[in-house]
Design an enzyme around this catalytic site. Structure first.
Site, PDB file in Angstrom:
ATOM      1  N   THR A   6       0.664  -1.323  -0.013  1.00 32.95           N
ATOM      2  CA  THR A   6       0.055   0.120  -0.060  1.00 32.95           C
ATOM      3  C   THR A   6       0.965   1.296  -0.220  1.00 32.95           C
ATOM      4  OG1 THR A   6      -0.339   0.250   2.519  1.00 32.95           O
ATOM      5  CG2 THR A   6      -1.736  -1.315   1.120  1.00 32.95           C
ATOM      6  N   LEU A  57      -2.737   4.892  -0.307  1.00 33.64           N
ATOM      7  CA  LEU A  57      -4.145   4.809  -0.221  1.00 33.64           C
ATOM      8  C   LEU A  57      -4.075   3.352  -0.077  1.00 33.64           C
ATOM      9  CD1 LEU A  57      -6.652   6.513  -0.558  1.00 33.64           C
ATOM     10  CD2 LEU A  57      -6.541   5.723  -3.240  1.00 33.64           C
ATOM     11  N   HIS A  58      -4.479   3.040   1.256  1.00 34.21           N
ATOM     12  CA  HIS A  58      -4.244   1.504   1.655  1.00 34.21           C
ATOM     13  C   HIS A  58      -5.479   0.744   1.136  1.00 34.21           C
ATOM     14  CE1 HIS A  58      -1.231   3.018   4.437  1.00 34.21           C
ATOM     15  NE2 HIS A  58      -2.172   3.880   5.005  1.00 34.21           N
ATOM     16  N   ASP A  59      -6.594   0.902   1.548  1.00 32.17           N
ATOM     17  CA  ASP A  59      -7.734   0.191   1.639  1.00 32.17           C
ATOM     18  C   ASP A  59      -8.361  -0.196   0.146  1.00 32.17           C
ATOM     19  OD1 ASP A  59      -8.968   1.264   4.659  1.00 32.17           O
ATOM     20  OD2 ASP A  59      -7.531  -0.418   4.254  1.00 32.17           O
TER      21      ASP A  59
END
Ligand code: RIB
Ligand code: CA
Length: 311
Positions: A194, A240-242
């Site tokens: 991520t 922008l992880h998720d």
């Protein structure tokens, strides 16, 4: 053939973008969204999940409130990253769509029992408290899960909330330990990947250039969200992880990883919540997860922007 998923989430701006991507993608059938305490307390995460559904024009989506605290530890939140509402950035109206009466854990259990075995994928984007509670309360559902694709953990990229641990795992390490030992087929989106999904100015401009309510709101969310990470990492934008989770379900070829054993530290004060990935196979611990290490980030943001443009 659409893929049935349950999104378990602690919105959070990046959770919001992951949910929007899912709702914009015909490949995915979102059976429900289950909120968990994490980035902000549960009353806010369940409210934010409904705000995001209304932003997407999807008041039909069922949103449930789940666990308001980790299994054994006091809740740790992240307002310093996400703001006091958890969704700071855009000015979005309070939700009018209802919160479902059922508890999120009961929804997870009932859905896995009611849907054909092996047909539902769980997509945790926050601490794993709801998932672990469901598995502990109803062990019969574990073998009925098609796959778990989660955001959490870190290995070569080290931690973001302590030197050793990533936030989602750190908040509820006992829950993570239950999930990683469950035997379910798991795909992990750790900070290792991520942190390669950076919202550069050009990518943020592309969101805004959609000139839609959703595009502008996402640009405002990522503008707010990145101020902390950009300063912390000195990177060319915030990770922008998720959305890596929902993007994987739509376009898995954007990602590469390795099947390894991942174990969770649940006792040490120094390394609590660390995901110990046996990358070189030096233990006899059986591989239990596909640990993703790389992404075609241009491809990811092209997909994300195109799909957001559909809302
Ligand atoms: O460490 C990043 C994770 O923690 C993301 O899921 C973010 O939303 C927070 O929950
Ligand atoms: Ca999250």
């Amino acid at each position: 053939m659409t893929r049935k998923i349950i999104i378990d989430t602690d919105p959070g701006q990046d959770d919001a973008v992951a949910i929007l991507l899912a709702l914009a993608s015909p490949e995915l059938d979102v059976l429900g969204i289950t909120a968990v305490a994490g980035n902000v307390p549960l009353p806010l995460t369940q409210k934010n999940a409904r705000i995001v559904c209304e932003l997407a024009g999807r008041t039909d989506v069922k949103v449930f409130a789940g666990c308001d605290a980790p299994l054994e530890r006091p809740l740790v939140t992240a307002e310093y990253v996400h703001g006091k509402t958890g969704l700071d950035g855009p000015e979005l109206p309070d939700p009018t769509m209802p919160l479902q009466d059922a508890h999120a854990v009961d929804f997870i259990i009932d859905t896995l029992r009611d849907e054909p075995s092996g047909s539902v994928t769980l997509c945790p984007l926050g601490p794993l408290t709801n998932i672990a509670t469901a598995f502990s309360r109803a062990p019969d559902i574990v073998d009925r899960v098609q796959q778990i694709v989660l955001m959490g953990g870190a290995y070569f990229e080290v931690g973001n909330v302590t030197p050793a641990a990533e936030f989602n795992i750190y908040v509820d390490p006992q829950a993570a330990d239950i999930v990683f030992k469950s035997g379910v087929d798991i795909v992990v989106m750790p900070l290792d990947v991520t942190h390669k999904a950076l919202v550069t100015k050009a990518r943020n401009d592309a969101f805004r250039a959609l000139e839609t309510k959703v595009g502008i709101a996402v640009a405002q969310m990522t503008d707010f969200f990145e101020r902390f990470d950009r300063e912390k990492y000195g990177s060319d934008g915030a990770p922008l992880h998720d959305p890596c989770v929902t993007a994987f379900l739509i376009a898995p070829d954007l990602f590469t990883g390795r099947r390894v054993n991942v174990a969770v530290e649940t006792r040490s004060d120094l390394t609590l919540g660390m995901t110990v990935a046996d990358w070189w196979g030096v233990t006899d611990r059986a591989p239990n997860a596909l640990f993703i290490g790389d992404v075609d980030s241009d491809g990811l943001f092209a997909l994300l922007t195109a799909r957001l443009g559909r809302l």
